[in-house]
Motif scaffolding. Structure first.
Motif, PDB file in Angstrom:
ATOM      1  N   ILE A 144       0.847  -1.192   0.000  1.00 54.03           N
ATOM      2  CA  ILE A 144       0.000   0.000   0.000  1.00 54.03           C
ATOM      3  C   ILE A 144       0.884   1.244   0.000  1.00 54.03           C
ATOM      4  CG2 ILE A 144      -1.722   1.321   1.291  1.00 54.03           C
ATOM      5  CD1 ILE A 144      -2.499  -1.501   2.517  1.00 54.03           C
ATOM      6  N   GLN A 145       1.870   1.266   0.872  1.00 47.97           N
ATOM      7  CA  GLN A 145       2.753   2.427   0.973  1.00 47.97           C
ATOM      8  C   GLN A 145       3.465   2.661  -0.349  1.00 47.97           C
ATOM      9  OE1 GLN A 145       6.541   2.306   2.183  1.00 47.97           O
ATOM     10  NE2 GLN A 145       6.660   4.411   2.879  1.00 47.97           N
ATOM     11  N   GLU A 146       3.916   1.611  -0.991  1.00 49.85           N
ATOM     12  CA  GLU A 146       4.642   1.749  -2.253  1.00 49.85           C
ATOM     13  C   GLU A 146       3.729   2.111  -3.419  1.00 49.85           C
ATOM     14  OE1 GLU A 146       6.866  -1.893  -2.536  1.00 49.85           O
ATOM     15  OE2 GLU A 146       8.356  -1.199  -1.076  1.00 49.85           O
ATOM     16  N   ALA A 147       2.426   1.985  -3.251  1.00 54.61           N
ATOM     17  CA  ALA A 147       1.476   2.372  -4.297  1.00 54.61           C
ATOM     18  C   ALA A 147       1.346   3.893  -4.406  1.00 54.61           C
ATOM     19  CB  ALA A 147       0.108   1.750  -4.020  1.00 54.61           C
TER      20      ALA A 147
ATOM     21  N   GLY B   7       5.833  12.792  -1.888  1.00 53.20           N
ATOM     22  CA  GLY B   7       4.674  12.937  -1.006  1.00 53.20           C
ATOM     23  C   GLY B   7       4.167  11.627  -0.424  1.00 53.20           C
ATOM     24  N   ARG B   8       4.949  10.569  -0.563  1.00 55.20           N
ATOM     25  CA  ARG B   8       4.558   9.259  -0.033  1.00 55.20           C
ATOM     26  C   ARG B   8       4.551   9.302   1.492  1.00 55.20           C
ATOM     27  NH1 ARG B   8       8.052   4.513  -2.283  1.00 55.20           N
ATOM     28  NH2 ARG B   8       6.634   4.826  -4.019  1.00 55.20           N
TER      29      ARG B   8
END
Length: 128
Positions: free
Chosen positions: A28-31, A36-37
């Motif tokens: 999810i985080q890498e999506a 701005g992640r």
């Protein structure tokens, strides 16, 4: 089932589940776009909050990673948002429609589609 209110970040995370299916927190985080992640821990906290709200559920565990999937659908979440928006206007749709028209976001095709849907709904109600 009462749908939970979702924050902007929660909706962005839910969008990942709706488009990809079951995911780990890392996936999810890498999506998110690199610029701005959100931090891994921010995503993790938000996912666990969504699980408490019963918007997500853990479906399996692989090593140390929990795999989650969406419990509520995109349509259900959108309906909740629209209902909340209309509540701000006392349930009146006219101000919302007027804004959509003035901003150019409501097209003639949209209106024709809405008319078709209204006709179907009217026919269904009269046949019952």
């Amino acid at each position: 089932m009462i749908l939970p209110k979702l924050t902007k970040l929660e909706l962005r995370i839910m969008e990942t589940f709706w488009s990809r299916g079951a995911c780990s927190i890392r996936e999810i985080q890498e999506a998110f776009p690199e610029r701005g992640r959100p931090a891994y821990t921010t995503v993790q906290t938000t996912v666990y909050r969504l699980e408490r709200k019963k918007a997500l559920r853990c479906v399996k565990r692989i090593g140390n990673a929990n795999i989650f999937e969406a419990v509520i659908s995109r349509d259900a979440a959108q309906r909740r948002l629209i209902d909340d928006l209309l509540a701000l206007f006392g349930g009146r749709t006219k101000p919302v429609m007027a804004h959509l028209i003035a901003s150019g976001k409501l097209t003639l095709d949209d209106v024709k589609e809405a008319q078709k849907d209204l006709r179907k709904l009217t026919r269904k109600e009269t046949s019952q």
